[in-house]
Design a protein around this motif. Structure first.
Motif, PDB file in Angstrom:
ATOM      1  N   ALA A 446       0.823  -1.215   0.000  1.00 43.67           N
ATOM      2  CA  ALA A 446       0.000   0.000   0.000  1.00 43.67           C
ATOM      3  C   ALA A 446       0.853   1.260   0.000  1.00 43.67           C
ATOM      4  CB  ALA A 446      -0.938   0.004   1.211  1.00 43.67           C
ATOM      5  N   ILE A 447       2.165   1.129   0.194  1.00 41.39           N
ATOM      6  CA  ILE A 447       3.062   2.280   0.263  1.00 41.39           C
ATOM      7  C   ILE A 447       3.613   2.550  -1.131  1.00 41.39           C
ATOM      8  CG2 ILE A 447       5.141   3.228   1.336  1.00 41.39           C
ATOM      9  CD1 ILE A 447       4.626   1.246   3.670  1.00 41.39           C
ATOM     10  N   LYS A 448       3.247   3.684  -1.698  1.00 40.74           N
ATOM     11  CA  LYS A 448       3.612   4.016  -3.082  1.00 40.74           C
ATOM     12  C   LYS A 448       4.803   4.958  -3.177  1.00 40.74           C
ATOM     13  CE  LYS A 448       0.058   1.564  -4.213  1.00 40.74           C
ATOM     14  NZ  LYS A 448       0.264   0.172  -4.686  1.00 40.74           N
ATOM     15  N   GLY A 449       5.175   5.552  -2.059  1.00 40.54           N
ATOM     16  CA  GLY A 449       6.323   6.439  -2.037  1.00 40.54           C
ATOM     17  C   GLY A 449       6.903   6.496  -0.643  1.00 40.54           C
ATOM     18  N   ALA A 450       8.224   6.659  -0.527  1.00 39.25           N
ATOM     19  CA  ALA A 450       8.875   6.704   0.777  1.00 39.25           C
ATOM     20  C   ALA A 450      10.164   7.501   0.674  1.00 39.25           C
ATOM     21  CB  ALA A 450       9.171   5.301   1.288  1.00 39.25           C
ATOM     22  N   LYS A 451      10.331   8.459   1.581  1.00 40.94           N
ATOM     23  CA  LYS A 451      11.584   9.201   1.634  1.00 40.94           C
ATOM     24  C   LYS A 451      11.886   9.568   3.074  1.00 40.94           C
ATOM     25  CE  LYS A 451       9.379  13.680   0.655  1.00 40.94           C
ATOM     26  NZ  LYS A 451       9.362  14.857  -0.239  1.00 40.94           N
ATOM     27  N   VAL A 452      13.173   9.550   3.424  1.00 40.36           N
ATOM     28  CA  VAL A 452      13.608   9.970   4.759  1.00 40.36           C
ATOM     29  C   VAL A 452      13.591  11.489   4.814  1.00 40.36           C
ATOM     30  CG1 VAL A 452      15.506   9.972   6.401  1.00 40.36           C
ATOM     31  CG2 VAL A 452      15.015   7.910   5.079  1.00 40.36           C
ATOM     32  N   ILE A 453      12.942  12.034   5.853  1.00 40.37           N
ATOM     33  CA  ILE A 453      12.880  13.497   5.965  1.00 40.37           C
ATOM     34  C   ILE A 453      13.528  14.020   7.244  1.00 40.37           C
ATOM     35  CG2 ILE A 453      10.845  13.683   4.481  1.00 40.37           C
ATOM     36  CD1 ILE A 453       9.162  14.061   6.991  1.00 40.37           C
ATOM     37  N   ALA A 454      13.927  13.127   8.149  1.00 34.47           N
ATOM     38  CA  ALA A 454      14.605  13.587   9.373  1.00 34.47           C
ATOM     39  C   ALA A 454      15.316  12.417  10.042  1.00 34.47           C
ATOM     40  CB  ALA A 454      13.611  14.212  10.342  1.00 34.47           C
ATOM     41  N   PHE A 455      16.405  12.713  10.724  1.00 35.83           N
ATOM     42  CA  PHE A 455      17.152  11.763  11.551  1.00 35.83           C
ATOM     43  C   PHE A 455      17.627  10.552  10.731  1.00 35.83           C
ATOM     44  CE2 PHE A 455      13.800  13.159  14.873  1.00 35.83           C
ATOM     45  CZ  PHE A 455      14.408  14.397  15.026  1.00 35.83           C
ATOM     46  N   GLU A 456      18.191  10.804   9.572  1.00 37.66           N
ATOM     47  CA  GLU A 456      18.616   9.724   8.681  1.00 37.66           C
ATOM     48  C   GLU A 456      19.603   8.782   9.361  1.00 37.66           C
ATOM     49  OE1 GLU A 456      20.331   9.119   4.121  1.00 37.66           O
ATOM     50  OE2 GLU A 456      20.276  11.120   5.023  1.00 37.66           O
ATOM     51  N   GLU A 457      20.394   9.327  10.282  1.00 39.06           N
ATOM     52  CA  GLU A 457      21.413   8.519  10.961  1.00 39.06           C
ATOM     53  C   GLU A 457      20.807   7.430  11.847  1.00 39.06           C
ATOM     54  OE1 GLU A 457      20.469  12.025  13.625  1.00 39.06           O
ATOM     55  OE2 GLU A 457      20.686  11.634  11.471  1.00 39.06           O
ATOM     56  N   LEU A 458      19.518   7.509  12.113  1.00 42.69           N
ATOM     57  CA  LEU A 458      18.863   6.491  12.936  1.00 42.69           C
ATOM     58  C   LEU A 458      18.498   5.242  12.148  1.00 42.69           C
ATOM     59  CD1 LEU A 458      16.480   8.659  15.165  1.00 42.69           C
ATOM     60  CD2 LEU A 458      18.763   7.785  15.713  1.00 42.69           C
ATOM     61  N   GLY A 459      18.813   5.199  10.874  1.00 40.87           N
ATOM     62  CA  GLY A 459      18.544   3.996  10.074  1.00 40.87           C
ATOM     63  C   GLY A 459      17.052   3.734   9.968  1.00 40.87           C
ATOM     64  N   MET A 460      16.657   2.504  10.288  1.00 41.84           N
ATOM     65  CA  MET A 460      15.241   2.149  10.156  1.00 41.84           C
ATOM     66  C   MET A 460      14.365   2.929  11.141  1.00 41.84           C
ATOM     67  SD  MET A 460      14.014   0.015  12.831  1.00 41.84           S
ATOM     68  CE  MET A 460      14.765  -0.829  14.235  1.00 41.84           C
ATOM     69  N   GLU A 461      14.968   3.613  12.130  1.00 41.62           N
ATOM     70  CA  GLU A 461      14.191   4.420  13.073  1.00 41.62           C
ATOM     71  C   GLU A 461      14.125   5.887  12.671  1.00 41.62           C
ATOM     72  OE1 GLU A 461      13.581   3.485  17.069  1.00 41.62           O
ATOM     73  OE2 GLU A 461      15.367   2.237  17.209  1.00 41.62           O
ATOM     74  N   ALA A 462      14.619   6.226  11.479  1.00 45.71           N
ATOM     75  CA  ALA A 462      14.508   7.591  10.974  1.00 45.71           C
ATOM     76  C   ALA A 462      13.039   7.947  10.749  1.00 45.71           C
ATOM     77  CB  ALA A 462      15.286   7.722   9.666  1.00 45.71           C
TER      78      ALA A 462
END
Length: 505
Positions: A446-462
């Protein structure tokens, strides 16, 4: 003397871990299919349909059943006529197998293991070390069980040093309410009795490696006291009406497994560990002839269940979400979400808290938005995002008021919320929505788009921004504080006790 090559052990562990990431044990699938056929609760039946559909999708696509690909447990029964051809420690060799499996470029698995657990909590990046247990036994082969244990179910483990006269069934029933739905029922309960504190917990986990056979046991009748106890606990837990995902229904557990050991006369240690809807374990044998590879299940053996969105579900445009629309939702409503949502879980919430305390400007505006508690698997082969099922929402309870003060209108996670969080949700007139645990690959579609917008250094917890289309959720806590995880099990428990429905068999 059987000689086991180091590389054969590494390859076998890696193959088994990849295998269990996308193949459920077929005994679980058969039992879950039977539970689906018997289930009378609409919400629970819908959740089981999602889990079964997700399972088949993962088997076909070789992608993780759940985004939480677990902490690796390895149980080794080492035949004493076997020699390992290496100069390295067994732990290091097994961990090489774990490392190889979790960094497989065709199906990269989520690294969830943190070193320095009390302080810096640094991710080891390859899901090592594993939890290794070795028993030396007569024989010329090596028997190995591998399991990947998700945090949601592992966190619900229970232990008590009982008095000899204490009742085990009563104790189990006392634990069920506090376990809530964070362990993603329907699953299994593993129980260890006896030994010492640490040994009974190991027995509980080992018992979960056994195949599901409750239906067969009930059909032939119990022949030992342990079998009688298994049935008694099974019936009592299902009579609570917790149901699939805590939504109320007939099947809370599919089986109860028990292993016991002699213990000191002064006590009766008892441990209980649940297995979730993403139960993952496999067994293989090494005999010196090369690596062991597990045979894939036949897709034709899967139940013919295909989840489809409920035609009665309300369609929600997250990009035009208003407080008035949120206030109109009722607990138990099924929604299909489309538009843009934010993500965030433990580390991101802690970072936001620390920035607010320091008077720093936040990198994200939460006003009028929905947030999804998730830590997705990395994408492969052109995916927008990897499997992205919900994480346990109660871990975010202590941050709820802070986040609602920032203007959030909805939160999405797994299982129930604590009473304090429910009160805050009601006071702010917002909603908590529940996505199905154990359906991570289905949700990711169901997820058609995904981008990191904050705390990229947290990996999967960004913090990501997801763009979703018809993502299925259930209103678990509405703006008036009505809580489906409290109300629905109570009603189903009443129905079962009154004989209005047949309990799970």
């Amino acid at each position: 003397m059987t000689v086991i090559k180091e590389e054969d052990l590494i390859e076998s562990v890696a193959d088994a871990l990849q295998y269990i990431s996308y193949y459920h044990p077929m005994d679980y699938i058969r039992a879950l299919g039977d539970a689906y056929d018997a289930e009378q609760g609409p919400a629970a039946k819908d959740a089981i349909a999602q889990i079964l559909t997700n399972s088949r999708m993962c088997a076909e696509g070789h992608r993780p059943i759940c985004q939480d690909t677990g902490i690796v447990n390895v149980f080794v029964r080492w035949g004493m006529s076997c020699r390992l051809d290496t100069t390295r420690a067994l732990q290091d060799i097994v961990d090489d197998g774990v490392r190889k499996a979790y960094n497989d470029p065709d199906n990269k698995l989520r690294a969830s293991i943190l070193a320095d657990p009390a302080f810096t909590r640094r991710n080891t990046r390859d899901n090592t070390p594993s939890v290794l247990s070795v028993e030396m036994v007569p024989g010329n082969t090596i028997e190995i069980d591998v399991a990947a244990k998700g945090g949601g179910s592992e966190n619900k483990s229970k232990f008590k040093m009982m008095n000899p006269s204490d009742n085990i069934v009563d104790w189990v029933l006392e634990q069920i309410p506090s376990m809530g739905a964070g362990w993603c029922p329907p699953g299994m309960l593993g129980i260890g009795i006896g030994g010492t504190a640490e040994h009974c917990m190991k027995l509980a986990k080992l018992s979960l490696m056994d195949p599901i056979d409750m239906a067969q046991l009930k059909q032939r009748g119990p022949q030992t006291d342990i079998e009688k106890l298994r049935i008694e606990i099974f019936d009592a837990v299902n009579a609570t009406g917790v149901g699939a995902q805590g939504l109320g229904g007939l099947s809370t557990v599919l089986d109860v497994k028990i292993q016991d050991a002699p213990c000191h006369a002064a006590g009766k240690p008892v441990g209980m560990i649940p297995n979730c809807a993403a139960t993952r374990h496999a067994h293989f044998t090494l005999d010196g002839s090369g690596p062991a590879y597990l045979e894939p299940p036949k897709l034709d053996d899967y139940p013919q269940v295909t989840w489809q969105p409920d035609s009665a579900a309300k369609r929600v445009d997250l990009d035009a979400l208003t407080p008035e629309e949120v206030a109109s939702w009722k607990h138990g409503d099924r929604l299909l979400l489309s538009g843009k949502m934010l993500t965030g879980r433990d580390a991101a919430h802690k970072r936001i808290h620390d920035m607010l305390e320091a008077g720093e400007e936040l990198p994200v505006d939460f006003k009028g938005r929905a947030i999804y508690y998730v830590g997705p698997v990395d994408p492969v082969m052109g995916e927008v995002v990897g499997p992205a099922g919900p994480t346990t929402a109660t871990r975010m309870d202590k941050f709820t008021e802070m986040m609602l003060d920032l203007g959030l209108l909805a939160m999405i996670g797994k299982a129930e919320r604590g009473q304090d969080a429910v009160e805050v949700i009601s006071r702010f007139k917002v909603a908590y929505l529940m996505a199905t645990g154990g359906a991570a690959y289905l949700v990711s579609r169901a997820i058609k788009g995904a981008k990191v917008i904050a705390f990229e250094e947290l990996g999967m917890e960004a913090i990501y921004e997801f763009e979703v289309e018809n993502m299925p959720v259930t209103v678990a806590v509405d703006a008036h504080g009505n809580n489906v995880h409290t109300l629905a099990p109570k009603e189903w428990s009443r129905k079962i006790a009154a004989g209005e429905v047949e309990p799970a068999e």
